[in-house]
Design an enzyme around this catalytic site. Structure first.
Site, PDB file in Angstrom:
ATOM      1  N   GLU A  55      -9.363  -4.377  -0.269  1.00 23.64           N
ATOM      2  CA  GLU A  55      -8.881  -3.303   0.056  1.00 23.64           C
ATOM      3  C   GLU A  55     -10.502  -2.526   0.077  1.00 23.64           C
ATOM      4  O   GLU A  55     -11.210  -2.733  -0.503  1.00 23.64           O
ATOM      5  CB  GLU A  55      -8.427  -2.810  -1.268  1.00 23.64           C
ATOM      6  CG  GLU A  55      -6.441  -2.439  -0.926  1.00 23.64           C
ATOM      7  CD  GLU A  55      -5.979  -1.773  -2.504  1.00 23.64           C
ATOM      8  OE1 GLU A  55      -6.686  -1.091  -3.268  1.00 23.64           O
ATOM      9  OE2 GLU A  55      -4.807  -1.893  -2.171  1.00 23.64           O
ATOM     10  N   GLU A 109       0.143  -5.742   0.458  1.00 26.21           N
ATOM     11  CA  GLU A 109       1.202  -5.578  -0.935  1.00 26.21           C
ATOM     12  C   GLU A 109       1.712  -4.588  -0.375  1.00 26.21           C
ATOM     13  O   GLU A 109       1.762  -3.169   0.510  1.00 26.21           O
ATOM     14  CB  GLU A 109      -0.404  -4.608  -1.520  1.00 26.21           C
ATOM     15  CG  GLU A 109      -0.926  -6.012  -2.635  1.00 26.21           C
ATOM     16  CD  GLU A 109      -2.154  -5.078  -2.985  1.00 26.21           C
ATOM     17  OE1 GLU A 109      -2.140  -3.935  -3.475  1.00 26.21           O
ATOM     18  OE2 GLU A 109      -2.902  -5.806  -3.519  1.00 26.21           O
TER      19      GLU A 109
END
Length: 683
Positions: free
Chosen positions: A296, A415
């Site tokens: 991220e 994810e």
């Protein structure tokens, strides 16, 4: 000898043997092997079939020159999927399937045969594939030159390797936790845990690692050897359990990498030092270990195109360091994220441009997905898996497919889950609506050729007991890898505590399956007397519900199963409830709770408004506040808790009307006024 050492020795011997064979081929055979005549036939038979599943066997006969190493490819014509194979390694991207020799059976002499088998899933029809290709040449009974370039002999393609990772599981909140491996509530990772994960049907793990607390000062930024050894130990265990591993740089993304735009040179130097050490440590590891540049990526003050540019810089530096480190890193699978692993089209386009510029066949893209945000956290009244939630889900998978998969770039959804689901926060999501979301996501992953890695920080698998916290939910995860499950418009029917019981209806979502009936335990209910089906409307008769409700005690009185031709049965709870009753109370804003008789009902959401109709609470853009962070039920204690965060956002002295919505459809209103840290509540 340690298994990992055996693997490394095997890799070295394989490399030497390959070099010798290359010299021999060039000096003796010349170009003959590249032009070897090829031909084959395939005898494909379904040897057993049952609702939703089948067993098939394939016998491949080589009609051409001897083959040493084979891959058989075909396309399923009706959405069938392979779930388990033997005598071959089978991977798939959507309907396209490849079966590669298992390592011990690579040779097929002229006129010789090899066979393999598999179990699969199907729905509707199960036709035999129309064509097969052996090492790129169509198996039509003739013998000729190859019709296409044979697959490379060096190893699996990026697309094949990523497909073989499906499904994956994150060892979340462990090696990525700040303060130590157990600091965020999970036990130490053990080989027993990884063996259990493999036994539950997962083929890969994502290993999030936060490195900052274990790095020395610049300019060397040396990683603590004990930390590197621990990471290596976990990777070794996973590989021994036949799990692929995706290793990354995790919370470093917001701890120091986010300053790349404002402290560029220092941040980049630290990043380069970190990946240089990781690449050097693992350069001789097998291809089953892959690297992800950063989790991220996010940058203070840099969003949109500016953030894309900084993400690209990190990805390119990562790629250059790993590829330049030699050994197995020369063609190891490298996984590159979008900015914040976001799946909006501008972010996907930016990463696609980066990957196109690299021109490296062993690169994959990664994004994360937690669903439509209001549904994922239960805010703004999104308590169900509705059309808007579904459109967001379908659109996400379609975008990543069209941008990457359709152009030959594999995608790892590193994810996925929903944001506020946790065993420590019960009730945030209605269980049936959550299962519909999970079922749809896994279907889209299969349909769009995306590999998914479940984010599990302990909320799904209890790592102390190695038990799933919700076994039924796990069954959806396991089944969804290969087939759809039927669902319905809701998972409960509510009946009153007293008075006449009437018939109740639900809408079936067949998802391409055949509806097979309703069961109560091992007893099949009688169609007509107990239920009727008209189109997609399933109606339970008043007589059946009266019988199933028994003494009509508050709560769940019976649990039914609507069964379909494949997948997990849809559970329907028969619930007795009345409108909940709230009582007046006074208490401190630090621990204020409303005495509540839930009377068998379950809370869905809460609205909060001032007397002039404006919204009250932490979210002023909607009257429906976020579940758990603003309010939460305590069914055992008989209270509705208003959190200090919510009460701190309420204006002192202004009455606030709360409307509690329950899943039966009932509502209850309540008025609170806060003054100087004291809350007065009136029913």
């Amino acid at each position: 000898m340690h298994l990992q050492s055996l693997r490394r020795a095997r890799l070295r011997l394989t490399a030497v043997a390959a070099a010798v064979l290359a010299v021999l081929a060039a000096g003796i055979v010349g170009a003959t092997s590249a032009q070897a005549a090829q031909g084959c036939t395939v005898d494909y038979r379904v040897t057993a079939q049952w609702p939703g599943g089948f067993t098939a066997n394939a016998v491949v006969t080589n009609l051409g020159d001897p083959v040493d190493g084979w891959t058989l490819a075909w396309t399923f014509g009706a959405g069938q999927r392979v779930t388990q194979a033997w005598n071959a390694t089978v991977t798939a991207a959507g309907d396209d399937v490849s079966a590669k020799d298992a390592g011990y059976n690579p040779a097929i002499g002229t006129g010789g045969s090899v066979s393999f088998g598999f179990n699969g899933s199907w729905s509707g029809t199960n036709p035999v594939p129309s064509a097969f290709k052996l090492n790129g040449r169509t198996c039509d009974g003739g013998v000729a030159e190859p019709t296409t370039t044979p697959p490379p002999t060096g190893g699996a393609s990026a697309m094949d390797q990523v497909a073989a990772m499906q499904p994956g599981w994150n060892v979340g909140n462990t090696l990525d936790a700040l303060g130590g491996e157990t600091a965020w509530g999970n036990p130490l990772i053990t080989q027993e845990l990884l063996a259990h994960v493999k036994s539950q049907g997962f083929n890969s793990i994502r290993l999030p690692v936060t490195w900052d607390e274990y790095m020395g000062p610049g300019p060397a930024y040396t990683v603590d050897p004990a930390r590197m050894d621990r990471v290596a130990q976990v990777i070794d265990w996973a590989l021994e359990e036949d799990l692929q591993v995706l290793l990354n740089v995790h919370h470093d993304s917001w701890m120091w990498l986010n300053a790349l735009g404002t402290d560029h040179d220092n941040v980049l130097a630290k990043y380069e030092a970190l990946w240089t050490q990781i690449a050097d440590r693992f350069q001789d590891y097998p291809a089953e270990l892959s690297f992800e540049s950063v989790n991220e990526p996010q940058f203070t003050g840099s969003e949109g195109a500016a953030g894309d540019a900084l993400t690209e810089e990190l990805n390119l530096v990562f790629h250059e360091i790993v590829r330049g480190s030699g050994g197995g890193n020369a063609d190891r699978l490298l996984v590159l994220p979008t900015l914040v692993t976001n799946a909006e089209q501008p972010r996907l386009d930016a990463l696609k441009a980066t990957i196109d510029g690299l021109d490296d066949p062993m690169v994959a893209a990664t994004i994360h997905f937690y669903g439509f945000w209001p549904f994922s956290v239960n805010i703004a009244g999104f308590t169900s898996y509705n059309a808007e939630v579904e459109a967001d889900l379908v659109g996400t998978f379609q975008r990543v497919h069209d941008t990457f998969v359709a152009d030959g770039v594999p995608v790892v959804m590193g994810e996925w889950a929903v944001l506020n689901y946790d065993h420590n926060r019960p009730g945030v999501h209605q269980s049936g609506e959550l299962l519909k979301f999970f079922e749809a996501a896994e279907y889209q992953a299969r349909d769009k050729g995306v590999t998914t890695m479940l984010w599990d920080a302990g909320q799904f698998l209890d790592r102390s007991t190695l038990q799933w916290r919700d076994q039924h939910m796990y069954e959806y995860f396991a089944s969804g890898v290969t087939t759809r499950s039927g669902t319905a418009s809701f998972d409960s029917v509510y009946l009153p505590r007293t008075g006449t019981i009437v018939s109740k209806s639900l809408t079936l979502n067949r998802n391409g399956l055949d509806f097979q009936g309703v069961w109560h335990g091992s007893t099949k209910l009688a169609e007509g007397a107990d239920y009727t089906v008209s189109g997609d409307t399933l109606t339970f008769t008043a007589a059946a519900l009266t019988r199933l409700a028994g003494d009509r005690a508050y709560g769940v009185n019976a649990q039914l199963e609507a069964r379909f031709s494949a997948g997990v049965p849809w559970r329907v709870k028969v619930v007795t409830s009345d409108t909940p009753v709230l009582s007046s109370a006074t208490g401190p804003s630090s621990s204020f709770a409303i005495p509540t008789q839930f009377k068998g009902d379950t809370l869905a959401t809460m609205e909060a408004k001032y007397d002039d109709g404006t919204n009250a609470g932490t979210a002023t853009w909607t009257s429906y506040q976020e579940f758990w962070s603003n309010f939460r039920p305590d069914y055992a204690a008989g209270t509705l808790v208003l959190t200090p965060e919510f009460l701190a956002a309420v204006t002192d002295g202004r009455p606030v009307t709360l409307t509690f919505h329950f899943y039966s459809g009932a509502t209850a209103t309540y008025t609170i006024t806060e003054n100087g840290g004291t809350v007065t509540g009136t029913a």
